[in-house]
Design a protein around this motif. Structure first.
Motif, PDB file in Angstrom:
ATOM      1  N   MET A  34      40.789  49.659  33.163  1.00  0.00           N
ATOM      2  CA  MET A  34      41.576  48.635  33.820  1.00  0.00           C
ATOM      3  C   MET A  34      40.664  47.622  34.493  1.00  0.00           C
ATOM      4  N   ASP A  35      41.164  46.395  34.580  1.00  0.00           N
ATOM      5  CA  ASP A  35      40.484  45.373  35.365  1.00  0.00           C
ATOM      6  C   ASP A  35      40.998  45.420  36.795  1.00  0.00           C
ATOM      7  N   ALA A  36      40.343  44.649  37.667  1.00  0.00           N
ATOM      8  CA  ALA A  36      40.786  44.580  39.062  1.00  0.00           C
ATOM      9  C   ALA A  36      40.395  43.226  39.641  1.00  0.00           C
ATOM     10  N   LEU A  37      41.297  42.635  40.402  1.00  0.00           N
ATOM     11  CA  LEU A  37      40.973  41.396  41.102  1.00  0.00           C
ATOM     12  C   LEU A  37      39.848  41.644  42.090  1.00  0.00           C
ATOM     13  N   ASN A  38      38.884  40.723  42.122  1.00  0.00           N
ATOM     14  CA  ASN A  38      37.797  40.825  43.081  1.00  0.00           C
ATOM     15  C   ASN A  38      37.608  39.481  43.775  1.00  0.00           C
ATOM     16  N   THR A  39      36.586  39.386  44.586  1.00  0.00           N
ATOM     17  CA  THR A  39      36.342  38.170  45.356  1.00  0.00           C
ATOM     18  C   THR A  39      36.191  36.952  44.452  1.00  0.00           C
ATOM     19  N   THR A  40      35.485  37.127  43.331  1.00  0.00           N
ATOM     20  CA  THR A  40      35.288  36.017  42.397  1.00  0.00           C
ATOM     21  C   THR A  40      36.611  35.548  41.806  1.00  0.00           C
ATOM     22  N   ASP A  41      37.508  36.483  41.503  1.00  0.00           N
ATOM     23  CA  ASP A  41      38.817  36.122  40.960  1.00  0.00           C
ATOM     24  C   ASP A  41      39.636  35.345  41.979  1.00  0.00           C
ATOM     25  N   ALA A  43      38.468  33.542  44.354  1.00  0.00           N
ATOM     26  CA  ALA A  43      37.849  32.227  44.461  1.00  0.00           C
ATOM     27  C   ALA A  43      38.282  31.319  43.316  1.00  0.00           C
ATOM     28  N   ALA A  44      38.389  31.873  42.112  1.00  0.00           N
ATOM     29  CA  ALA A  44      38.834  31.086  40.969  1.00  0.00           C
ATOM     30  C   ALA A  44      40.295  30.682  41.115  1.00  0.00           C
ATOM     31  N   LEU A  45      41.129  31.578  41.590  1.00  0.00           N
ATOM     32  CA  LEU A  45      42.544  31.270  41.776  1.00  0.00           C
ATOM     33  C   LEU A  45      42.737  30.137  42.776  1.00  0.00           C
ATOM     34  N   LEU A  46      41.905  30.091  43.807  1.00  0.00           N
ATOM     35  CA  LEU A  46      42.076  29.143  44.898  1.00  0.00           C
ATOM     36  C   LEU A  46      41.101  27.972  44.821  1.00  0.00           C
ATOM     37  N   ASP A  47      40.212  27.978  43.811  1.00  0.00           N
ATOM     38  CA  ASP A  47      39.236  26.916  43.600  1.00  0.00           C
ATOM     39  C   ASP A  47      38.356  26.716  44.828  1.00  0.00           C
ATOM     40  N   VAL A  48      37.775  27.792  45.280  1.00  0.00           N
ATOM     41  CA  VAL A  48      36.826  27.756  46.396  1.00  0.00           C
ATOM     42  C   VAL A  48      35.613  28.603  46.013  1.00  0.00           C
ATOM     43  N   ALA A  49      34.569  28.545  46.822  1.00  0.00           N
ATOM     44  CA  ALA A  49      33.395  29.364  46.585  1.00  0.00           C
ATOM     45  C   ALA A  49      33.690  30.825  46.928  1.00  0.00           C
ATOM     46  N   PRO A  50      33.120  31.783  46.190  1.00  0.00           N
ATOM     47  CA  PRO A  50      33.329  33.192  46.530  1.00  0.00           C
ATOM     48  C   PRO A  50      32.985  33.518  47.974  1.00  0.00           C
ATOM     49  N   ILE A 156      46.305  38.466  51.154  1.00  0.00           N
ATOM     50  CA  ILE A 156      44.980  37.846  51.100  1.00  0.00           C
ATOM     51  C   ILE A 156      45.101  36.327  51.086  1.00  0.00           C
ATOM     52  N   TYR A 157      45.980  35.840  50.256  1.00  0.00           N
ATOM     53  CA  TYR A 157      46.188  34.395  50.119  1.00  0.00           C
ATOM     54  C   TYR A 157      46.535  33.756  51.453  1.00  0.00           C
TER      55      TYR A 157
END
Length: 341
Positions: A34-41, A43-50, A156-157
């Motif tokens: 399985m995959d899992a959302l992480n800090t990088t994900d 950041a990509a969802l919100l268009d910000v730096a990790p 988190i959001y």
């Protein structure tokens, strides 16, 4: 995101939607691959730096189960078919001023749960969040391991959104505050700020008052109708205005509220809503979201209206972001942040 409480008649109709969704399985069991959302994900969802995510939300992310499996092949086809059947059925209610009674009743039921729970903040979570075992992520359907996947993402959001954009404003007004669960987070993050929850349902205002008495002494409630704004309400450059999945209920009747905001000139406006115009009609899942959005009569025309005001030099748009995570039917967390000039 929003699924208001149906009438008894709508409840009988809703059976067709349940039948249409019968092929969607339960959340996947714990396991490997399985995959899992992480800090990088995030950041990509919100268009910000990790680093922007890690600084305020890194520990929170670690505390949640964000594992998921991508829906593929036969299960993907059956999911699409189920969504189409639900959209083409009769069970989906349309938003608008005629739904006020549903919201009055729904928030009243939440108030009863809140009191019965001993004023536990967990009782404030609206029952329509994470109703379906399938979610949307980066243009795909997924089956999360946890039934709280979307709610935990939203936690988190909101922490990121509030910490990043609201910290410099001594006053925060949330319009369409519903159960007040967003305000409860703000009160924990910003105990010294003046918070106001505004909603057209009297039961929501009573709920906000109960939250204030139990948890947030600087929180107040005030009645406000999007369709008929209260001109006596004052805002200024020290005020941040925020809406979270409440303007969606306006359809194309957002102009009275927009005119009100332009007149009152708050220091910052944050609208986190499903935004029809950000979908690509040439993409299958986006096309389904467009159909669902239109069937529910959700917010439309607001983002183009803000862009027009920007082009006229009347407002500045500080951030516009499609957040590519959502429920089975659509994405409800896209962002426009702006201020009057």
């Amino acid at each position: 995101m929003t699924e208001p409480w149906p009438s008894r008649r709508a409840g009988r109709q809703r059976g067709s939607a349940r039948t249409a969704l019968r092929d969607i399985k339960e959340p996947v069991a714990h396991g490997t691959g399985m995959d899992a959302l992480n800090t990088t994900d995030f950041a990509a969802l919100l268009d910000v730096a990790p680093s922007d995510i890690e600084q305020g939300c890194g520990e929170l992310i670690q505390g949640f189960d964000f594992r998921y499996a991508t829906v593929t092949d036969k299960a993907f086809r059956s999911t699409v078919l189920s969504v189409l059947k639900a959209i083409d059925g009769v069970a989906l209610s349309r938003s608008g001023p005629g739904r006020k009674g549903d919201w009055e009743r729904g928030w009243g039921e939440t108030l009863e749960r809140f009191i019965a729970s001993g004023c536990s903040l967990d009782a404030l979570v609206p029952p329509y969040i994470a109703k379906h075992p399938v979610s949307r992520l980066f243009g795909n359907y997924i089956r999360p391991a946890s039934t709280r996947f979307e709610l935990d993402f939203y936690t988190i959001y909101r922490h990121w959104l509030f910490r990043t954009w609201l910290r410099d404003f001594p006053r925060i007004d949330e319009f369409g505050c519903g159960t007040g669960y967003n305000l409860a987070i703000m009160a924990r993050l910003f105990p010294d700020k003046e918070l106001t929850g505004l909603d057209w349902a009297e039961s929501s205002i009573r709920l906000v008052q109960a939250i204030a008495q139990a948890h947030a002494p600087r929180l107040t409630g005030r009645r406000f109708d999007y369709f008929h704004p209260d001109e006596d309400l004052e805002m200024g450059p020290d005020t941040a205005l925020i809406t979270l999945n409440s303007m969606e209920q306006l359809g194309d009747d957002f102009h009275p509220f927009l005119d009100f905001v332009l007149e009152k000139r708050p220091g910052l406006c944050i609208n986190s809503e499903p935004l029809l115009e950000l979908y690509d009609p040439g993409d299958l899942l986006d096309y389904l979201a467009i159909r669902y959005h239109e069937k529910r009569n959700y917010l439309r025309g607001f983002q183009p209206a803000l862009r027009k005001l920007r082009d006229e030099g009347r407002i500045a748009i500080l951030k516009e972001q499609r957040v590519r995570l959502g429920s089975l039917f659509h994405e409800g967390y896209s962002i426009i942040i702006w201020r009057p000039l």
